[in-house]
Design an enzyme around this catalytic site. Structure first.
Site, PDB file in Angstrom:
ATOM      1  CB  CYS A  69      -1.076   0.213   1.027  1.00 13.22           C
ATOM      2  SG  CYS A  69      -0.167   0.119   2.525  1.00 13.22           S
ATOM      3  CB  CYS A 110       4.950  -2.986   7.141  1.00 15.21           C
ATOM      4  SG  CYS A 110       4.792  -2.938   5.310  1.00 15.21           S
ATOM      5  CB  CYS A 149      -8.326   9.939   5.117  1.00 13.75           C
ATOM      6  SG  CYS A 149      -7.504   8.537   4.729  1.00 13.75           S
ATOM      7  CB  CYS A 190      -2.122   7.426   1.426  1.00 15.35           C
ATOM      8  SG  CYS A 190      -3.144   8.959   0.765  1.00 15.35           S
ATOM      9  CB  ILE A 222      16.300 -12.531   4.344  1.00 13.46           C
ATOM     10  CG1 ILE A 222      16.988 -11.893   5.610  1.00 13.46           C
ATOM     11  CG2 ILE A 222      15.781 -13.408   4.562  1.00 13.46           C
ATOM     12  CD1 ILE A 222      15.472 -10.946   6.067  1.00 13.46           C
ATOM     13  CB  VAL A 223      19.137 -10.458  -0.179  1.00 12.51           C
ATOM     14  CG1 VAL A 223      20.316  -9.210  -0.630  1.00 12.51           C
ATOM     15  CG2 VAL A 223      19.906 -11.340   0.006  1.00 12.51           C
ATOM     16  CG  ASP A 252       5.641 -10.764 -13.600  1.00 13.98           C
ATOM     17  OD1 ASP A 252       5.186 -11.722 -13.658  1.00 13.98           O
ATOM     18  OD2 ASP A 252       6.057  -9.407 -12.522  1.00 13.98           O
ATOM     19  CD  GLU A 304     -24.224   7.297   0.847  1.00 18.67           C
ATOM     20  OE1 GLU A 304     -25.548   8.431   1.081  1.00 18.67           O
ATOM     21  OE2 GLU A 304     -23.907   6.735   1.715  1.00 18.67           O
TER      22      GLU A 304
HETATM   23  C1  LIG Z   1       4.088  -5.574  -2.796  1.00 16.79           C
HETATM   24  C2  LIG Z   1       4.520  -6.881  -3.324  1.00 16.79           C
HETATM   25  C3  LIG Z   1       4.716  -6.622  -4.673  1.00 16.79           C
HETATM   26  C4  LIG Z   1       5.205  -7.988  -5.866  1.00 16.79           C
HETATM   27  N1  LIG Z   1       4.864  -7.999  -6.869  1.00 16.79           N
HETATM   28  C5  LIG Z   1       6.137  -8.470  -7.595  1.00 16.79           C
HETATM   29  C6  LIG Z   1       5.858  -8.734  -9.316  1.00 16.79           C
HETATM   30  O1  LIG Z   1       4.601  -7.559 -10.088  1.00 16.79           O
HETATM   31  N2  LIG Z   1       6.009  -9.267  -9.636  1.00 16.79           N
HETATM   32  C7  LIG Z   1       7.364 -10.418  -9.510  1.00 16.79           C
HETATM   33  O2  LIG Z   1       7.722 -10.551 -10.187  1.00 16.79           O
HETATM   34  N3  LIG Z   1       7.568 -10.103  -7.620  1.00 16.79           N
HETATM   35  C8  LIG Z   1       6.712  -9.326  -7.336  1.00 16.79           C
HETATM   36  N4  LIG Z   1       7.093  -8.794  -5.913  1.00 16.79           N
HETATM   37  C9  LIG Z   1       8.334 -10.016  -5.541  1.00 16.79           C
HETATM   38  C10 LIG Z   1       9.476  -9.595  -5.311  1.00 16.79           C
HETATM   39  O3  LIG Z   1      10.167  -8.867  -6.830  1.00 16.79           O
HETATM   40  C11 LIG Z   1      10.441 -11.060  -4.156  1.00 16.79           C
HETATM   41  O4  LIG Z   1       9.750 -10.777  -3.229  1.00 16.79           O
HETATM   42  C12 LIG Z   1      11.816 -10.440  -4.526  1.00 16.79           C
HETATM   43  O5  LIG Z   1      12.463 -10.267  -5.897  1.00 16.79           O
HETATM   44  C13 LIG Z   1      12.357 -11.203  -3.285  1.00 16.79           C
HETATM   45  O6  LIG Z   1      13.849 -10.214  -2.987  1.00 16.79           O
HETATM   46  P1  LIG Z   1      14.383 -10.364  -1.877  1.00 16.79           P
HETATM   47  O7  LIG Z   1      15.641  -9.924  -1.925  1.00 16.79           O
HETATM   48  O8  LIG Z   1      13.546  -9.158  -0.829  1.00 16.79           O
HETATM   49  O9  LIG Z   1      14.509 -12.191  -1.199  1.00 16.79           O
HETATM   50  P2  LIG Z   1      14.166 -12.418   0.428  1.00 16.79           P
HETATM   51  O10 LIG Z   1      12.210 -11.930   0.433  1.00 16.79           O
HETATM   52  O11 LIG Z   1      15.423 -11.373   0.975  1.00 16.79           O
HETATM   53  O12 LIG Z   1      14.616 -14.021  -0.122  1.00 16.79           O
HETATM   54  C14 LIG Z   1      13.726 -14.361  -1.054  1.00 16.79           C
HETATM   55  C15 LIG Z   1      14.122 -15.757  -1.195  1.00 16.79           C
HETATM   56  O13 LIG Z   1      15.436 -15.853  -1.657  1.00 16.79           O
HETATM   57  C16 LIG Z   1      16.304 -16.865  -1.163  1.00 16.79           C
HETATM   58  N5  LIG Z   1      17.425 -16.119  -1.836  1.00 16.79           N
HETATM   59  C17 LIG Z   1      17.504 -14.305  -1.748  1.00 16.79           C
HETATM   60  N6  LIG Z   1      18.575 -14.627  -2.109  1.00 16.79           N
HETATM   61  C18 LIG Z   1      19.721 -15.720  -2.325  1.00 16.79           C
HETATM   62  C19 LIG Z   1      20.345 -15.631  -2.371  1.00 16.79           C
HETATM   63  N7  LIG Z   1      21.934 -15.032  -2.951  1.00 16.79           N
HETATM   64  N8  LIG Z   1      21.046 -17.240  -2.806  1.00 16.79           N
HETATM   65  C20 LIG Z   1      20.321 -18.055  -2.127  1.00 16.79           C
HETATM   66  N9  LIG Z   1      19.511 -17.524  -1.754  1.00 16.79           N
HETATM   67  C21 LIG Z   1      18.911 -16.756  -1.468  1.00 16.79           C
HETATM   68  C22 LIG Z   1      16.680 -16.007   0.693  1.00 16.79           C
HETATM   69  O14 LIG Z   1      16.625 -16.667   1.573  1.00 16.79           O
HETATM   70  C23 LIG Z   1      14.645 -16.728   0.341  1.00 16.79           C
HETATM   71  O15 LIG Z   1      14.513 -17.927   1.008  1.00 16.79           O
HETATM   72  C24 LIG Z   1       6.631  -8.400  -4.969  1.00 16.79           C
HETATM   73  C25 LIG Z   1       6.812  -8.354  -3.892  1.00 16.79           C
HETATM   74  C26 LIG Z   1       6.252  -7.531  -2.905  1.00 16.79           C
HETATM   75  C27 LIG Z   1       6.006  -7.262  -1.676  1.00 16.79           C
HETATM   76  S1  FES Z   2      -6.028  10.572   1.087  1.00 17.35           S
HETATM   77 FE1  FES Z   2      -6.935   9.499   2.234  1.00 17.35          FE
HETATM   78  S2  FES Z   2      -6.159   7.201   1.517  1.00 17.35           S
HETATM   79 FE2  FES Z   2      -5.293   8.888   0.215  1.00 17.35          FE
HETATM   80  S1  FES Z   3       3.224  -0.945   2.738  1.00 15.89           S
HETATM   81 FE1  FES Z   3       1.375  -1.365   3.228  1.00 15.89          FE
HETATM   82  S2  FES Z   3       1.817  -1.005   5.702  1.00 15.89           S
HETATM   83 FE2  FES Z   3       3.747  -0.786   4.760  1.00 15.89          FE
END
Ligand SMILES: Cc1cc2nc3c(=O)[nH]c(=O)nc-3n(C[C@H](O)[C@H](O)[C@H](O)COP(=O)(O)OP(=O)(O)OC[C@H]3O[C@@H](n4cnc5c(N)ncnc54)[C@H](O)[C@@H]3O)c2cc1C
Ligand code: FES
Ligand code: FES
Length: 1311
Positions: free
Chosen positions: A24, A49, A89, A92, A238-239, A340, A1243
């Site tokens: 959000c 978050c 409001c 956001c 995690i990264v 993707d 409304e």
């Molecule tokens: C709100 C939201 C919307 C999103 N929309 C899309 C979207 O439209 N399309 C899309 O493709 N993705 C989408 N994503 C997903 C996002 O692209 C992936 O979550 C992100 O790429 C994961 O990368 P990270 O570094 O955050 O992974 P992390 O959460 O840190 O890790 C993910 C996993 O990968 C493993 N890992 C990471 N790096 C390594 C490494 N180097 N070696 C071994 N293991 C590893 C971790 O151990 C874990 O299991 C969305 C995510 C969110 C939260």
């Molecule tokens: S002003 Fe209310 S959510 Fe954007």
């Molecule tokens: S993106 Fe919704 S609270 Fe963090």
């Protein structure tokens, strides 16, 4: 995570919680970090978050509080969003501000494209985005600020002239940016020098953090990481934390040991060679996108086909904030088919370099790399080091495709990557790679198809074979996860067709194409772009004679918008903890209909931090909430009647402990029958609530005998989640004396909350005080359920003797509080050949869920709106509220009006189609025209302003010219179609329960001359306080700055009606006026005697003369009522009129659509504040965009709501707003029934979203006609991508394997 730390540990509450899952943008903050690889400080947004605090070592965090404040100096971003009316409001707003602020830190003169990219991840449920864009585009380079700045459309930066169209009493100017603070980058916070030194020190070490349940190790060297991974193969690496984080935050996934690898520079390097690029696994998707964009320009089109495809995908992958955190490695290794990148990387032939202490290995990225959903073949001690992406040669062609519920910021339903290598100089296939995500639990390669096509030419003859082969490989299993089986299969086939066309086109450009492509089929290759919404506005200026000091009728800013933009505005959960405060979390039913056999809270009670568990037995008074005669249990006692019903609640020291323990309460049930969820099933079971309603005029049955034609049909409209950005909650604070209790609550109806808490505790209402400062959006959803939640929190406070806070997380909010009713309308219509409708017989069914709540009143409103603006002489409407085993549906902006209106519009649309007439002509033919018209319930009204709105709307929209242009467009574009639709509106204002039409206020003047206004309404973004202050300012003749509204409090103004039915300002405004007039009457003699006294002198004098400076005001509205026995009565106070026209374009191959333009003409009488009224119109309309085109609640066949957060449930984002959204307030309209001749507006505009629905339907009809199909076809609301695609029936839809299978157990049901 950073969000909880900021809000609760540091007390910086400007950063908001909206979803906890990254979807959000309310929690957007800026991080700054020295990057040794680039030797510079990077500023980027993240979502707090999902941002682990432990990963922030060496990083500076800037929140909305850090960039400006009302106490010191506003930042220009804060000032401009406020001045442009971009904060309603306000919930956001801090997130929006931080996204824009960060953009400006990196690029002080951004382009419009930069702005839309920066804001794509920030959801606003109130404004409709246009004013936010208006505020921010003032930062653009003047040459870039306007995308259509020519001829008719003015430069966007100019914000319109102060008079328009040669009419000197009209204005287009909503705000004044001339004196806005300039952007001065030298004033920006500097990056802390100690962090710079730290970043440059090249020292690397492990960092350990140890919490209650989790140990965290950050490493900065690859070897160190490999060492740790060898030691702790099961530790979670995690990264970016964007995959792991949501599971921890939303699903309480627990990882006792976390290794953070984001700081390892070896994992973030990018190396280019002649063959391609090797990207470190920890490169963020933003870094990847920027690098590839640069490369694209350097390499030229032929070599960069893979990078182009990747960039196209990355542009709409998640949001800027997420891309700044998410990494390529994480995206691949999450092994989520909805992500993707894997399909395109696999098609491109990418390889993965994997490393462990045992050595390195290279693995091709294809379907064999994935071992199932969320699983890869990587060994536990292995780490992904980098990804090699090859470049292309001149005869290699690559494409990526994705289709999501919403074009931007949504997971794809199906994604695909395709690459073909052709023999040089020919169209012979040398190799082909086709991968799909989203058509199975893991990545799928169409291996057989690819193999079979090798050696064949790329021609139409082979296409058919390819499709036949492909369909065998994408056969989704019965009831596959995610549902939409036939659609997803169709998409896969359609994507392949698009690829085929794309390559053919490339071959034509290379002069090797033998196949002839009909020009109109090239439309298969077009893609929609996401431009920032622009719009024209106009409103009537106040009379010249009006004093310049009188603010009424002027576009004044929302009174708290500076506070909202700086994060200073306080919402209930921003109130600092009260000493000893506890937290309560709900325990809800997992069964739809069952007897409760036992509730065992022993495990929950044994959880650290848990104080107590409460259920029905703990309620000191009555375990029920009463609404008229409808009773709803607070805690289910013996039986549950829906999934999500509250059974008990856990009270603990912290919210995390309470939430965790709530999941440990063990419930046993005995299943009961019947159990059903849909309207259809309720009809079969004859399961209806009483009363059943009917309205009738004329002789319907006789009329059917006289008409030329009769049609029968039905239309279904799905429900809608409120998705106010601030979730529901309350703080209950017991006071030591006489059982007093104070509640700080997000309620639209404080008096009702007070009443329910009183009966629950068995305490008189005079000891219960509810305070409502403001709401982060309400939209009708914070009237009823919040009273139950408050009563539960109060019960916990009563039992423990300590303050108790309840803040529903997004998932619980969506599950427990429910939303807008799904409706089914079954109709029979009789009409003449020219389209004149003589008789309509309509039965409305709504899904009321398990209790009645406000459902019968909502059904009444639907029935009362079934005529809209049409004089149909014979009408019969019946309304039945279905009782099902779903959470109880409740009020939502429009309150049944949109559903009632949409059904009749659907009928007229069908009549027009049948008669072969343009729908607008049939609508016009049937409109009320008599000066003294009677509605179908016998209420007298004059439709002339509605007709004026309609004519002005068609005129401003250039409806007839554009309709012709659309016909031309459709004739030349086989795969793209456009549609246009215009509707009129007559919307009843006020409560049909007449006694609610009252308002009260208290106005106090203090000795310094300052004025405090209290009233019974609640501020939730609609600007009720601003309007009340404008009114007080007019009567008391003091500047608005002297008038303050602190809060809504049941102790100041008792027994107030809910802020609902678009009636809040009418009631409150009149009451404030009344109180102020009383005061002025009292002051009159003093003023007479001392004509030269200033206001403060006057007040002191009055005080000395013992004149009371406090007055109550009351407004007693006329008593509306409907006699349902007779089916007649004055249901409404008056009607708000309007008209709306929208144009859309659809992609017949994917079901995607684009909202091109909307024109609205709205009659708000004499607007009290044109900026607020236009804001309400746009905001309401955009909620309608969601209702009619995107928002889909999905229930499992067991009645479990599956869409429980913004990742699954999509409300309109910036890209969904029509590129051109024009709103005009009708001039010279008067309304004797409301304050200063104004009209209620909250409304009505939601219904205008239906213009998009019917325009889409027209576009589909055009496609169907061209394919030789009937243009009468069913389409239910919302017109989602799935429904659009499947209604554009063609070869592909018929080929989809699921389309040919018989009935199956569905993955989701339409309730
Ligand atoms: C709100 C939201 C919307 C999103 N929309 C899309 C979207 O439209 N399309 C899309 O493709 N993705 C989408 N994503 C997903 C996002 O692209 C992936 O979550 C992100 O790429 C994961 O990368 P990270 O570094 O955050 O992974 P992390 O959460 O840190 O890790 C993910 C996993 O990968 C493993 N890992 C990471 N790096 C390594 C490494 N180097 N070696 C071994 N293991 C590893 C971790 O151990 C874990 O299991 C969305 C995510 C969110 C939260
Ligand atoms: S002003 Fe209310 S959510 Fe954007
Ligand atoms: S993106 Fe919704 S609270 Fe963090």
């Amino acid at each position: 995570m950073l969000l909880g730390y900021l809000r609760r540990k540091v007390g910086l509450t400007g950063t908001k919680y909206g979803c906890g899952g990254g979807a959000c943008g309310a929690c957007t903050v800026m991080l700054s970090k020295y990057d040794p690889l680039l030797d510079s400080v990077l500023h980027y947004t993240v979502i707090a978050c999902l941002q682990p605090i432990c990963a922030l070592h060496g990083t500076s965090v800037v929140t909305v509080e850090g960039i400006g404040s009302t106490k010191t100096k506003l930042h220009p971003v804060q000032e401009r969003i406020a001045k442009a009316h971009g904060s309603q409001c306000g919930f956001c707003t801090p997130g929006m501000v931080m996204s824009m602020y960060t953009l400006l830190r990196n690029k002080p003169q951004p382009t419009m494209e930069d702005i839309t990219e920066a804001l794509a991840g920030n959801i606003c449920r109130c404004t409709g985005y246009r004013p936010i864009i208006d505020g921010f585009k003032t930062f653009c380079d003047a040459t870039d600020c306007c995308q259509t700045g020519d001829g008719e459309q003015k430069c966007c930066g100019s914000n319109g002239p102060s008079s328009t169209n040669g009419c000197k009493d009209m204005s287009e100017k909503l705000c004044d940016m001339e004196n806005a603070l300039p952007l001065d980058p030298t004033q920006d916070l500097i990056f802390p020098p100690e962090l710079m030194l730290m970043g440059k020190s090249h020292e690397s070490h492990r960092l350990y953090f140890k919490g209650e349940r989790v140990k965290w190790i950050s490493v900065e060297e690859l070897d160190d990481l490999l060492e740790l991974k060898a030691e702790h193969p099961d530790a979670r690496l995690i990264v970016g934390n964007t995959t792991v984080g949501p599971k921890m935050v939303l699903k309480d996934a627990h990882h006792p040991l976390i290794i953070y690898a984001g700081g390892i520079s070896e994992l973030r390097t990018i190396r280019w060679t002649d063959q391609g690029v090797t990207v470190g696994a920890a490169c963020t998707l933003s870094m990847l996108k920027e690098t590839l964009e640069v490369a694209e320009r350097r390499l030229g089109p032929e070599r960069s086909r893979v990078t182009q495809a990747l960039v196209t995908t990355l542009r709409c992958l998640a949001s800027k904030q997420i891309r700044n955190m998410a990494t390529i490695g994480g995206n691949i290794l999450s092994a989520n088919p909805k992500y993707d990148l894997n399909s395109i990387l696999a098609a491109a032939g990418c390889t993965l370099q994997v490393i462990s202490k045992d050595g390195t290995r290279e693995i091709p990225l294809d379907e064999n790399f994935f071992a199932g959903f969320g699983k890869t073949i990587l060994k536990p001690n292995e780490v992904l080091q980098s990804v090699h992406i090859p470049l292309t040669g001149p005869w290699e062609f690559v494409c990526a495709f994705r289709q999501a519920q919403r074009r931007e910021f949504a997971f794809s339903m199906v994604n695909a990557g395709m690459k073909v290598t052709l023999k040089e100089g020919t169209d012979g296939v040398e190799s082909l790679r086709v991968f799909f995500g989203g058509v199975g639990p893991t990545l799928i390669q169409a291996r057989h198809t690819c193999k079979e096509l090798v050696g064949r030419p790329w021609r139409e003859e082979q296409l058919e074979d390819a499709l036949m082969l492909l369909r065998e490989e994408i056969d989704l299993s019965q009831g596959a996860h995610g549902g939409r089986e036939a659609y997803r299969e169709t998409l896969a086939l359609s994507f392949f067709f698009k690829f085929y066309m794309h390559v053919l086109q490339e071959l034509r450009e290379k002069d090797v194409c033998i196949s002839d492509i009909p020009l109109d089929h090239l439309s298969a290759l077009k893609s929609f772009s996401n431009e920032a919404p622009q719009g024209k506005h106009s409103y009537q200026l106040v009379a010249e004679a009006q004093s310049s000091k009188d603010p009424v009728g002027r576009p004044r800013m929302h009174q708290a918008s500076y506070q909202q933009a700086t994060g200073e505005a306080q919402y209930y959960d921003d109130i600092p903890p009260v000493r000893g405060e506890l937290f309560v979390s709900m325990v809800t039913s997992t069964k739809a209909h069952a007897k409760i056999l036992s509730i065992d809270a022993s495990d929950a009670l044994a959880t650290p931090g848990v104080v107590t568990f409460i259920c029905a037995a703990d309620v000191p008074g009555q375990n029920r909430r009463l609404w008229f005669n409808n009773v709803e249990e607070l805690f289910a006692e013996e039986e549950v009647v829906c999934v999500g019903q509250i059974i008990g609640a856990v009270v603990a020291e912290t919210r995390e402990q309470a939430k965790r323990a709530a999941g440990r309460v063990r419930l046993t049930y005995e299943d009961l029958l019947p159990v059903f969820f849909t309207i259809q099933e309720a009809i079969e079971h004859e399961s209806f609530f009483n009363p059943k309603r009917k309205l009738e005029r004329g002789d319907v049955d006789k009329a059917f005998e006289e008409v030329d034609c009769i049609l029968e049909g039905e239309m279904y409209m799905g429900g809608q989640e409120h998705f106010y950005l601030e979730t529901q909650g309350v703080i209950a604070v017991p006071r030591p004396e006489a059982g007093e209790m104070e509640l700080f609550v997000a309620s639209q109806h404080a008096a009702y909350t007070q009443e329910v808490v009183g009966t629950t505790l068995g305490i008189d209402a005079n000891k219960i005080t509810c305070h409502v400062k403001r709401l982060g959006g309400g939209f009708g959803g914070k009237v009823m359920k919040i009273a139950s939640l408050s009563a539960i929190a109060a019960t916990a406070a009563h039992k423990t003797g300590r303050a108790v806070r309840c803040v529903l997380d997004r998932s619980d909010d969506m599950l427990i509080t429910s939303g807008r009713h799904p409706f089914l309308g079954k109709y029979k219509v009789g009409f003449m050949k020219d389209g004149t409708v003589l008789a309509v017989d309509m039965t409305y069914y709504s899904n009321g869920g398990c209790t009645l709540d406000e459902s019968s009143f909502i059904m009444e409103k639907a029935l009362l709106h079934m005529d809209n603006g049409y004089r149909i002489p014979h009408m019969r409407g019946r309304g039945l509220v279905c009782r099902t085993y779903l959470p109880s549906y409740t009020a939502f902006r429009g309150f049944g009006g949109p559903q009632g209106l949409t059904m009749i519009e659907s009928v007229l649309q069908e009549v027009a189609t049948h008669c072969g007439q343009p729908a607008e002509r049939v609508r016009q033919l049937n409109m009320y025209r008599d000066e003294e018209s009677l509605t179908h319930h016998g209420q007298l009204f004059c439709p002339s302003t509605m007709l004026r709105c309609w004519e002005e709307c068609l005129d401003k929209a250039q409806y007839h010219t554009r309709r012709q242009a659309i016909q031309l467009f459709n004739a030349h574009n086989y795969w793209r179609k456009r549609g246009i639709c215009a509707v009129p509106l007559k919307f009843g204002i006020g409560f049909s329960k007449g006694f609610y039409n009252q308002g009260a206020a208290l106005v106090n003047i203090y000795k310094d001359g300052s004025v405090l206004v209290s009233h019974g309404g609640t501020e939730m973004g609609q600007g009720i306080n601003t309007k009340a202050i404008q009114i007080a300012s007019r009567i008391l003749k003091v500047p608005m700055s002297l008038v303050h509204i602190k809060e809504t409090c049941t102790g100041n103004v008792p027994n107030a009606a809910p802020s609902a039915a678009s009636f809040g300002t009418d009631a409150v405004g009149m009451a404030v006026k009344d109180a102020c007039e009383t005061l002025m009457n009292r002051l009159e003699p003093v003023m007479q005697k001392h004509p030269n006294y200033s206001w403060p002198q006057l007040i002191v004098e009055a005080y000395c003369q013992k004149i009371s400076l406090s007055a109550t005001g009351f407004f007693m509205g006329a008593h509306t009522n409907v006699d349902w026995e007779k089916g007649e009565g004055n249901a409404y106070y008056y009607f708000t009129f309007g008209a709306c026209c929208s144009e859309v374009e659809i992609d017949c191959l994917t079901g995607d659509h684009k909202n091109i333009r909307t024109d609205i003409v709205m009659d708000v009488g004499q607007s009290l504040n044109p900026a607020l009224d236009i804001g309400q119109t746009e905001g309401g309309f955009v909620q309608g965009v969601g209702l009619y085109t995107i928002e889909e609640l999905q229930f499992s066949p067991e009645g479990v709501l599956m869409t429980r957060g913004p990742s699954q449930y999509k409300v309109p984002a910036l890209s969904d707003v029509p590129t051109q959204l024009n709103v005009h307030l009708l001039p010279d309209s008067h309304n004797p029934h409301a304050i200063y001749s104004s009209k209620g507006i909250g409304e009505p505009p939601v219904f205008f979203g239906c213009t998009l629905f019917f325009a889409i339907k027209e576009a589909i009809a055009a496609a169907r006609r061209e394919r030789g199909l009937s243009d009468r076809f069913p389409l239910s609301s919302p017109a989602s991508a799935e429904k659009i695609r499947m209604a554009c029936e063609d070869h592909f839809t018929k080929m989809a394997p699921s389309a040919q299978k018989g009935p199956r157990r569905p993955w989701k049901i339409n309730v």
